[in-house]
Design a protein around this motif. Sequence first.
Motif, PDB file in Angstrom:
ATOM      1  N   GLU A 193       0.713  -1.385  -0.100  1.00  0.00           N
ATOM      2  CA  GLU A 193      -0.336  -0.339   0.080  1.00  0.00           C
ATOM      3  C   GLU A 193       1.098   0.733   0.216  1.00  0.00           C
ATOM      4  O   GLU A 193       2.149   1.306   0.867  1.00  0.00           O
ATOM      5  CB  GLU A 193      -0.879  -0.224   1.007  1.00  0.00           C
ATOM      6  CG  GLU A 193      -2.306   1.561   1.354  1.00  0.00           C
ATOM      7  CD  GLU A 193      -3.040   0.972   2.857  1.00  0.00           C
ATOM      8  OE1 GLU A 193      -3.765   1.521   2.116  1.00  0.00           O
ATOM      9  OE2 GLU A 193      -2.742   0.539   3.038  1.00  0.00           O
ATOM     10  N   SER A 194       0.243   2.337  -0.767  1.00  0.00           N
ATOM     11  CA  SER A 194       1.326   3.631  -1.332  1.00  0.00           C
ATOM     12  C   SER A 194       0.346   5.011  -0.316  1.00  0.00           C
ATOM     13  O   SER A 194      -1.136   4.854  -0.859  1.00  0.00           O
ATOM     14  CB  SER A 194       1.544   4.078  -2.044  1.00  0.00           C
ATOM     15  OG  SER A 194       2.470   3.183  -2.064  1.00  0.00           O
ATOM     16  N   ILE A 195       0.329   5.727  -0.135  1.00  0.00           N
ATOM     17  CA  ILE A 195      -0.169   6.661   1.177  1.00  0.00           C
ATOM     18  C   ILE A 195       0.220   8.065   0.969  1.00  0.00           C
ATOM     19  O   ILE A 195       1.158   7.983   1.473  1.00  0.00           O
ATOM     20  CB  ILE A 195      -1.276   6.336   2.214  1.00  0.00           C
ATOM     21  CG1 ILE A 195      -2.075   5.256   2.683  1.00  0.00           C
ATOM     22  CG2 ILE A 195      -1.591   7.664   2.653  1.00  0.00           C
ATOM     23  CD1 ILE A 195      -2.352   4.732   3.653  1.00  0.00           C
ATOM     24  N   GLN A 196      -0.672   9.174   0.199  1.00  0.00           N
ATOM     25  CA  GLN A 196       0.085  10.178  -0.261  1.00  0.00           C
ATOM     26  C   GLN A 196      -0.500  11.343   1.412  1.00  0.00           C
ATOM     27  O   GLN A 196      -1.451  11.276   1.392  1.00  0.00           O
ATOM     28  CB  GLN A 196      -0.312  11.302  -0.803  1.00  0.00           C
ATOM     29  CG  GLN A 196       0.720  10.424  -2.145  1.00  0.00           C
ATOM     30  CD  GLN A 196       0.085  11.303  -3.576  1.00  0.00           C
ATOM     31  OE1 GLN A 196       0.220  12.610  -3.463  1.00  0.00           O
ATOM     32  NE2 GLN A 196       0.914  10.510  -4.764  1.00  0.00           N
ATOM     33  N   VAL A 197       0.398  11.966   2.044  1.00  0.00           N
ATOM     34  CA  VAL A 197       0.301  12.519   3.229  1.00  0.00           C
ATOM     35  C   VAL A 197       0.566  14.242   2.486  1.00  0.00           C
ATOM     36  O   VAL A 197       1.974  14.506   2.817  1.00  0.00           O
ATOM     37  CB  VAL A 197       1.036  12.228   3.938  1.00  0.00           C
ATOM     38  CG1 VAL A 197       0.572  13.411   6.047  1.00  0.00           C
ATOM     39  CG2 VAL A 197       0.479  10.869   4.907  1.00  0.00           C
ATOM     40  N   GLY A 198      -0.328  14.941   3.301  1.00  0.00           N
ATOM     41  CA  GLY A 198       0.338  16.577   2.948  1.00  0.00           C
ATOM     42  C   GLY A 198       0.146  17.429   4.589  1.00  0.00           C
ATOM     43  O   GLY A 198      -0.334  16.430   5.108  1.00  0.00           O
ATOM     44  N   THR A 199       1.334  17.589   4.153  1.00  0.00           N
ATOM     45  CA  THR A 199       1.769  18.909   5.335  1.00  0.00           C
ATOM     46  C   THR A 199       0.427  19.661   5.877  1.00  0.00           C
ATOM     47  O   THR A 199       0.100  20.925   4.291  1.00  0.00           O
ATOM     48  CB  THR A 199       2.967  19.120   5.641  1.00  0.00           C
ATOM     49  OG1 THR A 199       3.232  20.262   4.475  1.00  0.00           O
ATOM     50  CG2 THR A 199       4.258  18.778   5.930  1.00  0.00           C
ATOM     51  N   ASN A 200      -0.429  20.061   6.734  1.00  0.00           N
ATOM     52  CA  ASN A 200      -1.479  21.518   6.882  1.00  0.00           C
ATOM     53  C   ASN A 200      -0.814  22.464   7.790  1.00  0.00           C
ATOM     54  O   ASN A 200      -1.929  23.722   7.701  1.00  0.00           O
ATOM     55  CB  ASN A 200      -2.680  20.525   7.360  1.00  0.00           C
ATOM     56  CG  ASN A 200      -2.011  19.938   8.991  1.00  0.00           C
ATOM     57  OD1 ASN A 200      -0.668  19.748   9.324  1.00  0.00           O
ATOM     58  ND2 ASN A 200      -2.850  19.281  10.168  1.00  0.00           N
ATOM     59  N   LYS A 201       0.147  21.901   7.658  1.00  0.00           N
ATOM     60  CA  LYS A 201       0.888  23.113   8.595  1.00  0.00           C
ATOM     61  C   LYS A 201       2.079  23.642   8.061  1.00  0.00           C
ATOM     62  O   LYS A 201       3.144  22.872   7.664  1.00  0.00           O
ATOM     63  CB  LYS A 201       0.932  23.224  10.382  1.00  0.00           C
ATOM     64  CG  LYS A 201      -0.004  23.220  11.140  1.00  0.00           C
ATOM     65  CD  LYS A 201      -0.224  22.995  12.211  1.00  0.00           C
ATOM     66  CE  LYS A 201      -0.841  23.539  12.311  1.00  0.00           C
ATOM     67  NZ  LYS A 201      -0.754  22.975  14.303  1.00  0.00           N
ATOM     68  N   ASP A 202       2.671  25.449   7.880  1.00  0.00           N
ATOM     69  CA  ASP A 202       3.748  25.371   7.636  1.00  0.00           C
ATOM     70  C   ASP A 202       5.416  25.485   8.580  1.00  0.00           C
ATOM     71  O   ASP A 202       4.830  24.900   9.951  1.00  0.00           O
ATOM     72  CB  ASP A 202       4.003  27.313   7.555  1.00  0.00           C
ATOM     73  CG  ASP A 202       3.646  27.653   6.340  1.00  0.00           C
ATOM     74  OD1 ASP A 202       2.810  27.131   5.902  1.00  0.00           O
ATOM     75  OD2 ASP A 202       3.328  29.559   6.526  1.00  0.00           O
ATOM     76  N   ILE A 203       6.539  24.611   7.876  1.00  0.00           N
ATOM     77  CA  ILE A 203       7.410  24.374   9.300  1.00  0.00           C
ATOM     78  C   ILE A 203       8.584  24.869   8.852  1.00  0.00           C
ATOM     79  O   ILE A 203       9.332  24.913   7.891  1.00  0.00           O
ATOM     80  CB  ILE A 203       7.987  22.793   8.699  1.00  0.00           C
ATOM     81  CG1 ILE A 203       6.582  21.855   8.512  1.00  0.00           C
ATOM     82  CG2 ILE A 203       8.429  21.694   9.597  1.00  0.00           C
ATOM     83  CD1 ILE A 203       7.074  20.355   8.195  1.00  0.00           C
ATOM     84  N   PRO A 204       8.870  25.510  10.101  1.00  0.00           N
ATOM     85  CA  PRO A 204       9.728  26.664  10.101  1.00  0.00           C
ATOM     86  C   PRO A 204      11.519  26.159   9.909  1.00  0.00           C
ATOM     87  O   PRO A 204      11.094  24.789  10.052  1.00  0.00           O
ATOM     88  CB  PRO A 204       9.536  27.517  11.449  1.00  0.00           C
ATOM     89  CG  PRO A 204       8.500  27.271  12.095  1.00  0.00           C
ATOM     90  CD  PRO A 204       8.452  25.617  11.602  1.00  0.00           C
ATOM     91  N   GLU A 205      12.238  26.573   9.661  1.00  0.00           N
ATOM     92  CA  GLU A 205      13.562  25.920   9.327  1.00  0.00           C
ATOM     93  C   GLU A 205      14.120  25.275   9.741  1.00  0.00           C
ATOM     94  O   GLU A 205      14.020  25.742  11.859  1.00  0.00           O
ATOM     95  CB  GLU A 205      14.640  27.585   8.518  1.00  0.00           C
ATOM     96  CG  GLU A 205      14.742  28.899   9.591  1.00  0.00           C
ATOM     97  CD  GLU A 205      15.818  29.737   9.068  1.00  0.00           C
ATOM     98  OE1 GLU A 205      16.614  29.930   9.801  1.00  0.00           O
ATOM     99  OE2 GLU A 205      15.130  30.110   8.269  1.00  0.00           O
ATOM    100  N   ASN A 206      14.234  24.839   9.925  1.00  0.00           N
ATOM    101  CA  ASN A 206      15.275  23.413  11.242  1.00  0.00           C
ATOM    102  C   ASN A 206      14.270  23.533  12.584  1.00  0.00           C
ATOM    103  O   ASN A 206      14.932  23.218  13.514  1.00  0.00           O
ATOM    104  CB  ASN A 206      16.462  24.408  11.987  1.00  0.00           C
ATOM    105  CG  ASN A 206      17.745  24.509  11.188  1.00  0.00           C
ATOM    106  OD1 ASN A 206      18.023  23.560  10.016  1.00  0.00           O
ATOM    107  ND2 ASN A 206      18.581  25.821  11.285  1.00  0.00           N
TER     108      ASN A 206
END
Length: 242
Positions: free
Chosen positions: A202-215
């Motif tokens: 199985e393969s699933i795509q997951v999208g991030t729902n928030k910005d991720i700050p650097e580091n």
Amino acid sequence: MMNKLFLVIPLLLVLTLGVSFTYAESIIPGWIKNTALWYGQDKISEKEYLESLRYLINNKILFLDEAEKNTVLDPTITSNEVSVTKPRINQCSTLYQSYKNIGKAQFIAKYEHVNYINICVKLYQDPIWNYQGGDRLEQLNAKFIEFEQKAKESKPKLSYEPSVKILSTTKIGEGKYDVKFNVCAGDKKIDKAKVLVKSAIESIQVGTNKDIPENVCRTYVTQLHANNVANIQITILEQVLE
């Protein structure tokens, strides 16, 4: 040995009870605490020990009285050989005799607490060290800055790329798992990202729902069917960097 006790005890009183001295806002550096011990154990000379005390007083880390504490002066150390107003150059000058006595390798090991000790050594080995002109201090300081800049430029510049990491896999049914993972930004903030969580079946795509700050990393959980947790993999499919 008795004479050494008379020299060591005042510093111990300063470090423990604060007798007859007041302090700057900064904490007395840790290396000075070892100096009294080293002197008592004959690991450093009397001159080196006294220079360490002079360093605290003349660089306004330690004050003899409150009035002096409120007087702002350029930091300076005076020895029999040099009197300058550049603390780092002065420290190099103060330690030069030790460098001559014990050699480069042992000197660097002994004074590794001085974070610019390698630049002091470069100065000692450069012809500028023996220059005796009236602008010697300025010439030494300029060379120090030159060596310091070269040292910074020679350090490898690391490039931190976005990454993903599986934190845990928890079985929630027959052949089904909760997969907990981190998505981490690198040198640049991730505005949006899509990751692919997959196994052999199985393969699933997951999208991030928030910005991720650097580091910074954010944690996500998804469900996935797998015959073997060792085959579960996560890769970044798409990312929008800012």
